[in-house]
Design an enzyme around this catalytic site. Sequence first.
Site, mmCIF file in Angstrom:
data_model
loop_
_atom_site.group_PDB
_atom_site.id
_atom_site.type_symbol
_atom_site.label_atom_id
_atom_site.label_comp_id
_atom_site.label_asym_id
_atom_site.label_seq_id
_atom_site.Cartn_x
_atom_site.Cartn_y
_atom_site.Cartn_z
ATOM 1 N N ALA A 269 -22.569 37.695 41.001
ATOM 2 C CA ALA A 269 -23.785 38.187 40.342
ATOM 3 C C ALA A 269 -25.038 37.662 41.055
ATOM 4 C CB ALA A 269 -23.793 37.765 38.879
ATOM 5 N N GLY A 271 -25.072 40.677 42.464
ATOM 6 C CA GLY A 271 -24.428 41.743 43.225
ATOM 7 C C GLY A 271 -25.078 42.111 44.535
ATOM 8 N N GLY A 272 -26.083 41.370 44.970
ATOM 9 C CA GLY A 272 -26.744 41.707 46.223
ATOM 10 C C GLY A 272 -25.814 41.615 47.422
ATOM 11 N N LYS A 273 -25.071 40.514 47.499
ATOM 12 C CA LYS A 273 -24.150 40.356 48.632
ATOM 13 C C LYS A 273 -22.946 41.282 48.488
ATOM 14 C CE LYS A 273 -25.506 35.571 49.575
ATOM 15 N NZ LYS A 273 -26.408 35.376 48.411
ATOM 16 N N ASP A 291 -17.729 37.218 38.144
ATOM 17 C CA ASP A 291 -18.716 36.306 37.576
ATOM 18 C C ASP A 291 -18.238 35.910 36.190
ATOM 19 O OD1 ASP A 291 -21.684 35.355 38.331
ATOM 20 O OD2 ASP A 291 -21.492 35.502 36.155
ATOM 21 N N CYS A 389 -27.662 28.099 48.696
ATOM 22 C CA CYS A 389 -29.099 28.209 48.967
ATOM 23 C C CYS A 389 -29.723 26.832 48.756
ATOM 24 C CB CYS A 389 -29.761 29.280 48.112
ATOM 25 S SG CYS A 389 -29.522 29.112 46.340
#
Length: 447
Positions: A269, A271-273, A291, A389
């Site tokens: 989540a 979901g970009g990648k 997720d 990150c």
Amino acid sequence: MRTTTRPVRRAGEAPSHPRALTARVVEQVIVHSRYLDAALTETLAASAPQPDSALVQEMAYGVLRWFHQLQTIAGLFLAKPLKEKDQDVYALLLTGLYQLRYMRVARHAAVQETVEACAALKKPWAKNLVNACLRSYLREEARAQEAVAADLIAAFSHPAWLIEEIRRHWPDDWESILTAANQRPPLVLRVNRRRYTREQYIARLAAAGIAARALPLTPTAVQLEIPMAVQALPGFAPGEVSVQDAAAQLAAMLLDAQPGERVLDACAAPGGKTGHLLEHTPGLDELVALDRNPARVALIEENLTRLGVTAQTLAADAADPAAWWDGRPFDRVLLDVPCSATGVIRRHPDIKVRRQSADLPRLVEAQNRLLDALWPLLKPGGKLLYVTCSILPLENEKQMQAFLARHSDAHEAVLAPSAGRARAVGRQILPGDADMDGFYYACLRKN
């Protein structure tokens, strides 16, 4: 900080006032440790008439970006700390100081509007206090600036523990890291190469009067010269383009999944990648996206629907494969773990207020559990791409070194220099490197 929450809007609250709403949002973050984006969304949605949402967002993000600095300045002019029940007034005072220091608002208007917002907070008694503090700042701005310059926490507007961590681990880069974390982030797009080449999409933006440039480290990244509402972007709604920092766009390239392979996106989540993996490698045998939170799984599905791609989505704990795994091994695993998020502070300035040093052991243990739980799901010869990150070695290369020491069937697959600065294991992108967010990547191959 307490983690309990209360309703964003109080019964009988006066009609919406941008500065009062900002104070409500900031109070939710600094007192109740709420996420800034969630507090902002709920506060704006609960307000009538519809407020100036852009102004509220600018002030809320700005106050939290410069929170530690504004806190130091407020302390110069407050005779004593405000009571716990009056932290909304304190947040309003910080909002006033932010306008005076960082916004192009007429100073008399900033003071007047902030003082008037006390009534919207149902705290008319605070008008004299807020007025006196803001006018004292205007009279003694040089004194305030001297206090900021003399205090590292105020000058860089970061908590002491985080400044110390960054100085210790990045002695040659700590000042540039902290400075980059206080910058406004650029709006970076990922072009869906199933629909357009990057050059074609940049030309489409130019035709719409939108200036943009290609970013060098990934073939899909485009940075806008001036940020804008994503819904107004040409092609956003039909999935021709997505919002994603260039550093995050490296994940699909570094995982290097091939057609016919089975891929797991373990902490997927929003979901970009996941979407980028499907754009990058058409013809995957299957992509499974997990997720723990069903509401966040819904976000994955919403993003995939917009892009016109499909994956098997599951609401499940990746660290407990017995509850969801069908026994078929994966060729590739993308593991973007929960972390301190110290590499993306410029996008989420509330991290500086909500994150505490005591959180790190818990996060490291969660990362350990995920790594150890998912490694058996990988085929021999398969690859696991570990992603954070974060810029803290405890979550990054030290985590990888510990994993390699525990697992004799794992070895590092060395990544290309484009993935950042070489570390003992993996590569690190620091905040501001090529104007990107801070990310860490390490690739592990199973013997």
